[in-house]
Design an enzyme around this catalytic site. Structure first.
Site, PDB file in Angstrom:
ATOM      1  CB  THR A  14      -0.971  -0.018   1.231  1.00  0.00           C
ATOM      2  OG1 THR A  14      -0.134  -0.067   2.146  1.00  0.00           O
ATOM      3  CG2 THR A  14      -1.747  -0.993   1.239  1.00  0.00           C
ATOM      4  N   GLY A  15       0.233   2.466  -0.468  1.00  0.00           N
ATOM      5  CA  GLY A  15       1.112   3.496  -0.615  1.00  0.00           C
ATOM      6  C   GLY A  15       2.276   3.492  -1.466  1.00  0.00           C
ATOM      7  CB  SER A  18       5.186   8.605  -3.850  1.00  0.00           C
ATOM      8  OG  SER A  18       4.510   8.949  -2.853  1.00  0.00           O
ATOM      9  N   GLY A  19       7.857   7.516  -2.613  1.00  0.00           N
ATOM     10  CA  GLY A  19       8.615   7.210  -1.435  1.00  0.00           C
ATOM     11  C   GLY A  19       8.926   5.735  -1.234  1.00  0.00           C
ATOM     12  N   GLY A  21       7.058   3.242  -0.126  1.00  0.00           N
ATOM     13  CA  GLY A  21       6.155   2.334  -1.137  1.00  0.00           C
ATOM     14  C   GLY A  21       6.726   1.721  -2.438  1.00  0.00           C
ATOM     15  CB  SER A 145       7.422   6.844  12.813  1.00  0.00           C
ATOM     16  OG  SER A 145       8.040   7.849  13.252  1.00  0.00           O
ATOM     17  CE1 TYR A 158       2.731   9.153  10.761  1.00  0.00           C
ATOM     18  CE2 TYR A 158       4.598   9.939  12.298  1.00  0.00           C
ATOM     19  CZ  TYR A 158       4.031   9.020  11.211  1.00  0.00           C
ATOM     20  OH  TYR A 158       4.958   8.631  10.476  1.00  0.00           O
TER      21      TYR A 158
END
Length: 282
Positions: A14-15, A18-19, A21, A145, A158
């Site tokens: 998922t995602g 870009s980045g 993913g 994170s 977050y």
């Protein structure tokens, strides 16, 4: 089959437009895994898919999906089932963060962030892990994170969401012992992706100094997942920081997080549901 051989298996990322993913997808494709790429931006998915097919000769399915709505996980799972694909590797990478004090951020944006970063992640894990357990093989990656390891003012919700992901993933990995399935939590620090742009924060000196390349983070994460590790913090300095927090009073750790995150807001931007939220608050 060798323990880390995933050639011919299907991975869902998922995602993936870009980045991190994209780099997770590249790492998996390089190992011969077929891919289901999920994100909102269809044109970017198609570009990534073309690259992976050409460079690695793997099968790639693109599924344009907004994963924020509560029904999104069920709809995605149903569409994968309709294609007759058995997913043996799930990379829950989609997510975003929001920079600012809890009071100043709109509830609409905070709610969308929490739904994506927590509810969708858990629901996708629930849906796809059942087949993995039945087949006695599977690998799950939950992207958290280093913000998961401490309270982080200006990234309060977050950071708390990523703490949930860390706790949930480690507990699930323990429950999965003996099933042939494992769950790995990957906790990056600041990473060169779209995260800060989406969160609305101008990068601090600390963030610029500590920023890691996305492909390096992805490589570390995929290796840890395939080995079945419970969790990993990417980067030596990030790992050292998280380890040292266990000896730091929580009030001081919170103050330190605030000092490293102090910055100005950029012009508010609409959050992208397919942007990785893995590289935020330290």
């Amino acid at each position: 089959m060798a323990r880390y051989d995933i050639s011919g298996k299907w991975a869902l990322v998922t995602g993936a437009s870009s980045g991190l993913g994209v780099d997770f997808a590249r790492e998996l494709a390089a190992r011969g895994s077929h891919l289901i790429l999920v994100a909102r931006r269809e044109e970017l998915l198609a570009k990534v898919a073309g690259e992976l097919r050409e460079q690695h000769g793997v099968k790639v399915e693109c599924m344009a999906f907004d994963l924020v709505p509560r029904e999104a996980a069920s709809e995605l799972y149903a569409q994968v089932q309709d294609k007759g694909i058995e997913v043996d590797i799930l990379v829950n990478n989609a997510g975003f963060g929001l920079f600012g004090t809890f009071q100043e951020l709109s509830w609409e944006r905070q709610s969308a962030m929490l739904d994506l970063d927590i509810m969708t992640l858990v629901h996708l894990t629930k849906l796809f892990s059942r087949g993995m357990v039945a087949r006695r093989y599977g690998r799950i990656m939950q992207v958290a994170s280093i913000g998961a390891y401490q309270s982080s003012p200006t990234y309060a919700a977050y950071s708390a969401a990523k703490s949930f992901v860390l706790s949930f993933g480690e507990a699930l990995n323990f429950e999965l012992r003996g099933t042939g399935v494992s769950c790995t939590v990957v906790s990056p620090g600041v990473t060169a992706t779209e995260f800060l742009k989406v969160s609305g924060q101008k990068p601090t000196l600390y963030q610029r100094m500590m920023m890691m390349r996305s492909d390096k983070v992805a490589r570390i994460g995929v290796r840890a997942m395939l080995k079945g590790r419970s969790s990993i913090v990417t980067g030596f300095l990030n790992a050292l920081t998280c380890w040292s927090l266990r000896f730091t009073p929580r009030c001081i750790a919170t103050w330190m997080a605030y000092q490293t995150m102090k910055s100005q807001r950029t012009t508010a931007t609409k959050p992208l549901a397919d942007t990785s939220g893995a590289e935020a608050a330290s």
